[in-house]
Design an enzyme around this catalytic site. Structure first.
Site, PDB file in Angstrom:
ATOM      1  CD  GLN B 126      -3.264   1.168   2.349  1.00 21.79           C
ATOM      2  OE1 GLN B 126      -3.175  -0.003   2.604  1.00 21.79           O
ATOM      3  NE2 GLN B 126      -2.419   1.598   3.424  1.00 21.79           N
ATOM      4  N   GLY B 127       0.132   2.187  -1.133  1.00 22.78           N
ATOM      5  CA  GLY B 127       1.038   3.116  -0.087  1.00 22.78           C
ATOM      6  C   GLY B 127       0.380   4.716  -0.588  1.00 22.78           C
ATOM      7  CB  SER B 129       0.785   7.505   5.576  1.00 23.24           C
ATOM      8  OG  SER B 129       0.212   6.430   5.950  1.00 23.24           O
ATOM      9  CB  SER B 161       2.928  -2.664   5.993  1.00 18.58           C
ATOM     10  OG  SER B 161       2.639  -2.446   7.331  1.00 18.58           O
ATOM     11  CD  GLU B 244      -7.160  -0.657   7.168  1.00 22.39           C
ATOM     12  OE1 GLU B 244      -6.608   0.382   6.020  1.00 22.39           O
ATOM     13  OE2 GLU B 244      -5.558  -1.391   7.474  1.00 22.39           O
ATOM     14  CG  ASN B 388      -6.972   3.378  18.091  1.00 24.73           C
ATOM     15  OD1 ASN B 388      -7.089   3.193  17.169  1.00 24.73           O
ATOM     16  ND2 ASN B 388      -7.207   2.928  19.472  1.00 24.73           N
ATOM     17  CD  GLU B 389      -4.935   8.936  19.502  1.00 31.86           C
ATOM     18  OE1 GLU B 389      -5.220   8.563  18.885  1.00 31.86           O
ATOM     19  OE2 GLU B 389      -5.205   8.709  20.481  1.00 31.86           O
TER      20      GLU B 389
END
Lengths: 378, 402
Positions: B126-127, B129, B161, B244, B388-389
C-alpha cells in the site's frame, strides 16, 4: 439514535421496543418521576397494572407456564428501555425474577397467573448481608411448626419488600438443606428496616420473627431453579444498565451541544467529543456482553452462572464509567437532583450492589475460567 | 446473511479443521504461531495452497472466484486459520486493493490483476501515508502529472508494510493540485520494478524491517493503470478504509489467539514453584481481558450476521471495533510478555528475516521468541488504519453530528 440504527432487531422486537418507548414517554416521563420521588413513592401500583396490561409480565414464559411466549431477548429489550426511561417500578426484580423462579420450581400456577395479570406483586427475599450474589448462602432459618414452617432471621435488599402482597423467602431447614417459602407480606411477624434504595426505587430489609410460611420447594430442585432465575434476573439488570448507559449518552450529547462556554458550544471541544466516543464504544461493547449472556441462559448451570457473572462484572465496569462521565460532562448540573443524568449513575451503583458487586462477580468468572483451563489441560 | 444453522456451522468448522490438518505445512504453522510477522514465501505459499482448494479469497464475490460462503462461514474460516497458526495472507492484495478493483476497475483491470491475487502469485503493498500526511491522509503531496498515455509520478510514501515483499503497489497521488484536498486525488496501480521507484526499509523498534519508505522519481505509469476516474481516488479510498476497519479492525481472531497463548504459557511458567496462572492477580487480569475480548467478538458477530453498511451506523461500529480491538491487542501483548518473566527482557532474532537462525538454540522457553516483537508491533495498532484518535473523531461525528 442507537435503536433505529440497530440492524439486530426483528420486526416483532421493533414493535416491542416501540411499545416500551411509548410507555416511557407517555406513562413515565421524567417530570412524573420527579413528582413521585418528591412524594416518596417508590412504586405505583397503577403503573404496575399498566405494565401488566401490555403483557410484559408474561413475556418470555411459555403459554403452558401461564405466559405469552416470546424470548428472553424480548424481555431484555423491555428491561433496557425501562433502564433508559428510569422507570421506578421493579420490572426485573418483582415480575421477571419471581415468575421465572416459580416456573422453575413447578406448581404455583395460581400465583404465576396473578403475577402475569399484575394482580399480585411478589417480592423475592433471597439476599442476606454476606451472600453477595451467592444465593445458597442463607442464615435465615425455617423450623417446622404445625403443618407449616416458622421463619426467623434477616433478609436484605428485598426489592418490592414494602409493596408486595406475597413474599418468596429462601431459608435453611434444620437438616441444613435449603427451602423456598411463601407467605403473605402483611404479617405482623415481618418487620422492616430501611426505607428505600439510593436511586429512589423500592428495597429494604425484612426481619422475620416466627413468621409462619408455606414451603413450596426444597432441595436440589429449588437450588437449581433459584440459580437459573437469578442468572436471568442478573442478565435483565445488566440490560437495564445498558439502557442507563444509552440514556446517559442521549441526554449528554444534546446538553453539550447546547451549553456554551468560552463563546462556543461545549461539543466543539475535542476532549469532550472523544469522551463521548469512548462512552459510545463502551455502550456497544456492553450491549454485546448482554447479548452474549442471553445466549448462555440455556447452557449448563456452571457455565451459565459464570458467563452471567462475567457479564455483570464487565457491564458494571463500563456502565459505571459511562454514567460518571455523563455527570462530568454536565458540570455542576450533573450532581443536581433535577437533572436526569445523575439518576443513571445512581442506578448503576444500586445494581452493582445487587447479586454481588463487580469484584465478586469477576472472581466468580475467574474461578470458572481456571477450572475450564484445568479441564482442558487433562 | 444466508440461512446457516449452528449445526451447519459446526460441520463447516470441522471441514476447515480437517483441511488445515492435512494441508497446512508444519514448519509454516510453527512460524505462524510464533510472534513474528509472516515471511513473503509463507504468505504467498499458503495463499497458493488455499487457491487449489478454491478457498483463497473468502470475501470475494463468486463471480471473481469467491467460495460463496456466508459471512459466518468466512468468520469461522478466518478464526480456524488463525488458531491453527496459518500465515497471514497478503491483506493488501486480497482484502484492500482487490475489492476496489472489483467495484471500480475496468474489465481489463479485473482480468489482469484479480487472478494473480487469488492464486497467491503477486504481493501487493500500500502507498497511502506520506511523511506529512498520516492521519490527515488527504493532505498528501505526491503528484501524478498526465503526459499523453502516461502519468509521471513524483513524491514519497512511508509506513508501507512489507514493502520489501512487494510486486505491485497501489497508491494515491494528487492529479489536480488546484482542487480542494480530497477532490484532486487519483488511485494508481504500479509495478514496483518500474524505473524510478525505490523501496527502503525502516528499522522498527523490535528490530524488524517490515515497514518501508517508497520513493517515486519520475515513475511513468500507463493511464490504463489508474483505477476509476481521475480525481475520484478519495471515494475509492474511503471504500477501502471502510472495508479495512469493518473486517480487520478488531482482529478478533488474533485477540482470541493471544488469550489462548497466555493461558498455555501461564500454566507452564512457574512463580515460587507454583504455576503462574494460580496467582490471583494475574488470573483476574486475564479474566477481565477475556470478558472484554468475548464482548468485542460478539460485536463482530453482530456486525457480520446483520450486514453492516454505511447506512445503518456501520461506519461508527467499524471505528468502535478498531479502537476497542486494538486497545485489547495492546493489553494482551503486554500480559503475554509479562507471562514469560525474565525472558520478556531478552532480544530474539526475527527468524523470518534471518532464516539461518531458525533451528538455532535460544535462551528461555521455546515460545519466548517473537513475543516482545509482537508487543512492539501492536503499539502500531492504535496508529495504523487511521489513528484511534481519528477514529474517535469519526465516532463522535457519525453518532452525534458534533
Amino acid at each position: 439514535m442507537f435503536e433505529e440504527a440497530s440492524p439486530d432487531l426483528t420486526d416483532e422486537q421493533r414493535m416491542i421496543l416501540d411499545g416500551a418507548n411509548r410507555f416511557v414517554t407517555e406513562i413515565c416521563p421524567f417530570e412524573k418521576r420527579r413528582e413521585a420521588t418528591k412524594a416518596g413513592v417508590t412504586l405505583d401500583r397503577t403503573v404496575w397494572g399498566q405494565m401488566a396490561e401490555l403483557g410484559w409480565f408474561g413475556l418470555g414464559l411459555s403459554e403452558e407456564a401461564g405466559g405469552f411466549g416470546g424470548t428472553l431477548e424480548d424481555v431484555a429489550l423491555i428491561a433496557e428501555t425501562l433502564g433508559r426511561g428510569q422507570v421506578l417500578e421493579p420490572f426485573t426484580m418483582c415480575a421477571v425474577f419471581p415468575a421465572r423462579l416459580l416456573v422453575g420450581i413447578g406448581g404455583q400456577t395460581d400465583l404465576i397467573e396473578k403475577i402475569v395479570s399484575g394482580e399480585k406483586l411478589v417480592a423475592v427475599a433471597h439476599s442476606e448481608p454476606d451472600a453477595r450474589g451467592d444465593v445458597t448462602r442463607i442464615a435465615v432459618t425455617a423450623s417446622p411448626e404445625g403443618g407449616g414452617f416458622r421463619l426467623d432471621g434477616l433478609k436484605s435488599l428485598v426489592v418490592g419488600g414494602d409493596h408486595a402482597d406475597v413474599l418468596l423467602v429462601t431459608a435453611r431447614l434444620p437438616d441444613g438443606s435449603l427451602g423456598l417459602f411463601r407467605l403473605a407480606r402483611h404479617s405482623e411477624s415481618v418487620t422492616t428496616e430501611g426505607t428505600r434504595l439510593a436511586d429512589w426505587t423500592s428495597g429494604l430489609d425484612l426481619r422475620f420473627t416466627s413468621a409462619i410460611a408455606e414451603r413450596i420447594a426444597s432441595g436440589d430442585a429449588m437450588a437449581h431453579a433459584l440459580a437459573a432465575a437469578r442468572d436471568e434476573a442478573v442478565t435483565m439488570l445488566c440490560a437495564e444498565c445498558v439502557g442507563a448507559m444509552d440514556g446517559t449518552i442521549q441526554v449528554t450529547a444534546p446538553y453539550i451541544s447546547e451549553r456554551r462556554q468560552f463563546g462556543v458550544p461545549l461539543s466543539s471541544f475535542q476532549a469532550l467529543q472523544h469522551r463521548m466516543a469512548d462512552m459510545a464504544a463502551d455502550l456497544t461493547i456492553a450491549r454485546s456482553a448482554v447479548l452474549r449472556a442471553l445466549s448462555f441462559l440455556g447452557a449448563p448451570s456452571a457455565e451459565r452462572a459464570a458467563q452471567v457473572a462475567g457479564c455483570k462484572a464487565l457491564v458494571q465496569r463500563l456502565g459505571r464509567w459511562t454514567t460518571q462521565q455523563g455527570i462530568q460532562l454536565h458540570g455542576g448540573y450533573g450532581i443536581t437532583e433535577e437533572y436526569q443524568v445523575g439518576q443513571y449513575h445512581k442506578r448503576l451503583l444500586v445494581t452493582d450492589a445487587m447479586f454481588g458487586s463487580r469484584d465478586v462477580n469477576l472472581s466468580r468468572y475467574t474461578g470458572h475460567m481456571l477450572s475450564r483451563m484445568m479441564e482442558a489441560a487433562q | 446473511m444466508s440461512a446457516t444453522t449452528p449445526d451447519e456451522i459446526g460441520d463447516f468448522r470441522q471441514e476447515v479443521r480437517d483441511f488445515l490438518k492435512e494441508n497446512l505445512p508444519d514448519d509454516m504453522a510453527h512460524r505462524g504461531r510464533n510472534g513474528f510477522l509472516a515471511a513473503r514465501e509463507d504468505s504467498l505459499g499458503w495463499q497458493q495452497i488455499l487457491a487449489k482448494k478454491g478457498w483463497s479469497v473468502p470475501h470475494w464475490p463468486e463471480e471473481h472466484g469467491g467460495p460463496g460462503w456466508s459471512a459466518m462461514q468466512r468468520y469461522v474460516f478466518d478464526e480456524e486459520c488463525y488458531l491453527a497458526g496459518a500465515p497471514t495472507i497478503n491483506i493488501g492484495g486480497v482484502g484492500l486493493v482487490a475489492p476496489v478493483i472489483q467495484a471500480f476497475g475496468t474489465q481489463e483491470q479485473k482480468d489482469r490483476f484479480l487472478p494473480p491475487i487469488r492464486n497467491g502469485e503477486v504481493f501487493w503493498i500500500q502507498g497511502f501515508s506520506e511523511p506529512s500526511a498520516g492521519s490527515d491522509l488527504a493532505s498528501l503531496r505526491t503528484t501524478a502529472v498526465r503526459q499523453g498515455d502516461e502519468y509521471v509520478i513524483n513524491g514519497q510514501k512511508i509506513w508501507t508494510s512489507h514493502g520489501l515483499f512487494g510486486d505491485w503497489n497501489f497508491m494515491l497521488a494528487r492529479t489536480d493540485p488546484e482542487a480542494k484536498k480530497q477532490a484532486g486525488i487519483s488511485f494508481f496501480l504500479i509495478d514496483v520494478k518500474t524505473p524510478g521507484l525505490t523501496i527502503r526499509p525502516i528499522e522498527s523498534l523490535e528490530g524488524s524491517h517490515h515497514l518501508t519508505e517508497v520513493f517515486y522519481d519520475d515513475v511513468r505509469v500507463p493511464v490504463s493503470n489508474r483505477v476509476g476516474e481521475e480525481n475520484k481516488g478519495w471515494d475509492y479510498t474511503k471504500y477501502l478504509l471502510f472495508n479495512e476497519r469493518a473486517f480487520y479492525g478488531a482482529e478478533a481472531p488474533s485477540l482470541k489467539r493471544y488469550l489462548a497463548k497466555i493461558k498455555t504459557y501461564a500454566r507452564r511458567e512457574t512463580v515460587d514453584g507454583r504455576p503462574l496462572i494460580e496467582n490471583c492477580t494475574f488470573a483476574t487480569r486475564l479474566a477481565e481481558l477475556e470478558l472484554e475480548v468475548m464482548a468485542v467478538d460478539m460485536t463482530v458477530s453482530r456486525v457480520i450476521a446483520h450486514g453492516l453498511t454505511e447506512r445503518n451506523g456501520g461506519n461508527a461500529v467499524g471505528s468502535i471495533l478498531k479502537v476497542r480491538g486494538t486497545e485489547l491487542a495492546q493489553k494482551l501483548t503486554d500480559l503475554l510478555v509479562e507471562t514469560i518473566g525474565d525472558y520478556g527482557a531478552y532480544a530474539y532474532p526475527d527468524t523470518n528475516e534471518e532464516p539461518e537462525m531458525r533451528d538455532m538454540p535460544h535462551a528461555g522457553p521455546n515460545y519466548a521468541p517473537g513475543l516482545f516483537a509482537e508487543l512492539i508491533y501492536r503499539r502500531a495498532a492504535s496508529i495504523y488504519g487511521g489513528a484511534n484518535e481519528v477514529q474517535r473523531n469519526i465516532i463522535a461525528k457519525t453518532l452525534f453530528r458534533f
